[in-house]
Design a protein around this motif. Structure first.
Motif, PDB file in Angstrom:
ATOM      1  N   HIS A 172       0.855  -1.181   0.000  1.00 35.35           N
ATOM      2  CA  HIS A 172       0.000   0.000   0.000  1.00 35.35           C
ATOM      3  C   HIS A 172       0.892   1.232   0.000  1.00 35.35           C
ATOM      4  CE1 HIS A 172      -3.325  -2.738   1.746  1.00 35.35           C
ATOM      5  NE2 HIS A 172      -3.413  -2.647   0.425  1.00 35.35           N
ATOM      6  N   ARG A 227      -2.967   3.970  -1.706  1.00 38.41           N
ATOM      7  CA  ARG A 227      -3.122   2.538  -1.564  1.00 38.41           C
ATOM      8  C   ARG A 227      -2.688   1.742  -2.805  1.00 38.41           C
ATOM      9  NH1 ARG A 227      -5.587   0.023   2.520  1.00 38.41           N
ATOM     10  NH2 ARG A 227      -6.587  -1.995   2.160  1.00 38.41           N
ATOM     11  N   HIS A 240       2.718  -3.273   7.117  1.00 37.43           N
ATOM     12  CA  HIS A 240       1.759  -2.242   6.680  1.00 37.43           C
ATOM     13  C   HIS A 240       1.717  -1.108   7.704  1.00 37.43           C
ATOM     14  CE1 HIS A 240      -0.595  -4.302   3.361  1.00 37.43           C
ATOM     15  NE2 HIS A 240       0.174  -5.290   3.801  1.00 37.43           N
ATOM     16  N   SER A 241       0.744  -0.198   7.498  1.00 34.85           N
ATOM     17  CA  SER A 241       0.476   0.893   8.438  1.00 34.85           C
ATOM     18  C   SER A 241      -0.989   0.851   8.833  1.00 34.85           C
ATOM     19  CB  SER A 241       0.752   2.254   7.791  1.00 34.85           C
ATOM     20  OG  SER A 241       2.070   2.354   7.324  1.00 34.85           O
TER      21      SER A 241
HETATM   22 ZN    ZN Z   1      -1.949  -1.816   4.181  1.00 33.16          ZN
END
Ligand code: ZN
Length: 416
Positions: free
Chosen positions: A191, A241, A288-289
């Motif tokens: 993302h 994203r 991820h975040s």
């Molecule tokens: Zn993500």
């Protein structure tokens, strides 16, 4: 190449003249800057290329030295996670994006307007959603890391727009056999805006290539395959994203396409080849975040989740939780109680790898906002917080798999 990035926009102003804004640089996003009050400017976050997803902004302010500006993002109701803005704090760089601090003024959120103030001391400053980690920066880091004798970098394929997908293979004696070693695959930045995942990966790799005894044990007992930026096109565009096809790559893992989602196509291909060639594979992680209120956390499975290929005994969920709790022990702001999931959707990386290979597979999300734990609960996340989680993941893999430091290397380590 930079299509989708807002053009330079100089404003005709009646007061506080000569303040201008631009976002036509790598990872830039925000446009339609307008003067909306005294020293107050409005802007809008633009959608991802070929998509409607949006959340990330990154722009430059010029001509504001000595001024306190109020900057307002007026379309947060169009962003993917509107609740994010309740907890968000922007970052500001006065050296062209090399170093960052949080804004030195106030923040407020009354949907759909997210507003913050900053007093600028330099003529040109950059303002962003969170600490940018660009494609260009990653390329420099790959160059540095691959100078280490235990790190071999190669390119496993190209993105939709032809950018290289780097894989770092890290182990001692990288030209030798790896039978008997623990096999690890870790990816990040599917993302585009999830920069915290990049900092976790960055801290992980720096620790892994260090001379710390635990790092020597990891390189001796395991072989690491790391893909640090799966979505370089989205990163360059300033997407939130998606890739350049407008696809969420972490919904493509069971239906990859070499034309529409080559980024994931090549990762799944090289993992499949790695396994079919007889190399070891035990552990997968995807960094991820999270936009939520809470800091770092990890998805871990409910007790009902038991991949058929996972080695006996059938303790998959407990084993995942053990590893997550180890990460928490090394990085106290990492929250092991969040992220319980029975989801078996193989469009997602973690579930695809878990179901296809029976490996321990984690999705780890590092937060953009506040450090809600520890001695400073009102503090906001720093780059060091994120890098600390990367180091913690490395230490946790060493402890979980019981990798020990070879005696000869202990001697060498002690005496140099
Ligand atoms: Zn993500």
């Amino acid at each position: 190449l930079l299509a989708g990035i807002a053009a330079v926009l100089a404003l005709p102003l009646s007061s506080s003249a000569e303040v201008t804004f631009r976002s036509d640089f790598e990872s830039g996003n925000a446009t339609a800057f307008t003067l909306s009050g005294t020293n107050q400017y409005d802007t809008r976050i633009e959608p991802d290329y070929n998509s409607t997803d949006r959340q990330w902004y990154y722009f430059e302010v010029s001509g504001a030295a000595g001024q306190t500006l109020t900057l307002r993002i007026v379309n947060t109701n169009q962003t993917n996670v509107p609740s994010h803005w309740t907890y968000a704090r922007p970052v500001v760089s006065e050296d062209g994006g090399q170093t960052w601090v949080h804004n030195n003024g106030t923040i407020s959120f009354t949907s759909p307007i997210y507003s913050f103030t900053n007093t600028f001391t330099t003529d040109t400053a950059r303002v962003a959603f969170h600490y940018p980690y660009t494609w260009t920066h990653l390329q420099g880091r790959v160059h540095e890391w691959s100078a280490h004798p235990d790190c071999v970098a190669d390119v496993i394929g190209q993105s939709v727009q032809g950018r290289d997908l780097y894989r770092l293979r890290i182990t001692d004696n990288p030209g030798g056999p790896d039978a008997g070693k623990i096999g690890v695959w870790i990816i990040s930045r599917q993302h585009a805006a999830e920069v915290t995942g990049s900092y976790v990966m960055d801290g992980f790799i720096d620790f892994l290539l260090s001379e710390e005894p635990e790092a020597l044990a990891l390189r001796h007992g395991a072989v690491f395959n790391l893909v640090p930026m799966v979505n370089p096109d989205g990163v360059v565009f300033g997407n939130y994203r998606d890739n350049a096809s407008g696809l969420d790559l972490n919904r493509q893992w069971n239906s990859t396409s070499p034309s529409a989602s080559p980024e994931v196509y090549y990762v799944t291909l090289v993992i499949s080849q790695w396994v079919s060639q007889g190399h070891p594979y035990h552990f997968f992680a995807d960094f991820h975040s999270t936009s939520g209120e809470f800091p770092h956390y990890s998805y871990h499975p409910t007790s009902s989740v038991q991949p058929p290929l996972y080695p006996t005994p059938a303790t998959y969920a407990a084993d995942c939780l053990t590893l997550v709790q180890l990460v928490n022990s090394y990085a106290p702001h990492f929250n092991p109680t969040l992220g319980l999931s029975g989801d078996l959707d193989t469009r997602l990386s973690r579930q695809n790898q878990m179901m296809a290979y029976g490996v321990l597979a984690l999705l780890l999300e590092a937060g953009y906002s506040r450090v809600n734990y520890g001695p400073t609960p009102t503090a906001y996340m720093t780059v060091d917080h994120h890098r600390e989680v990367g180091r913690a993941v490395a230490l946790s893999i060493r402890e979980y798999y019981g990798l020990t430091i070879p005696a000869a290397e202990v001697v060498g380590w002690m005496y140099h």
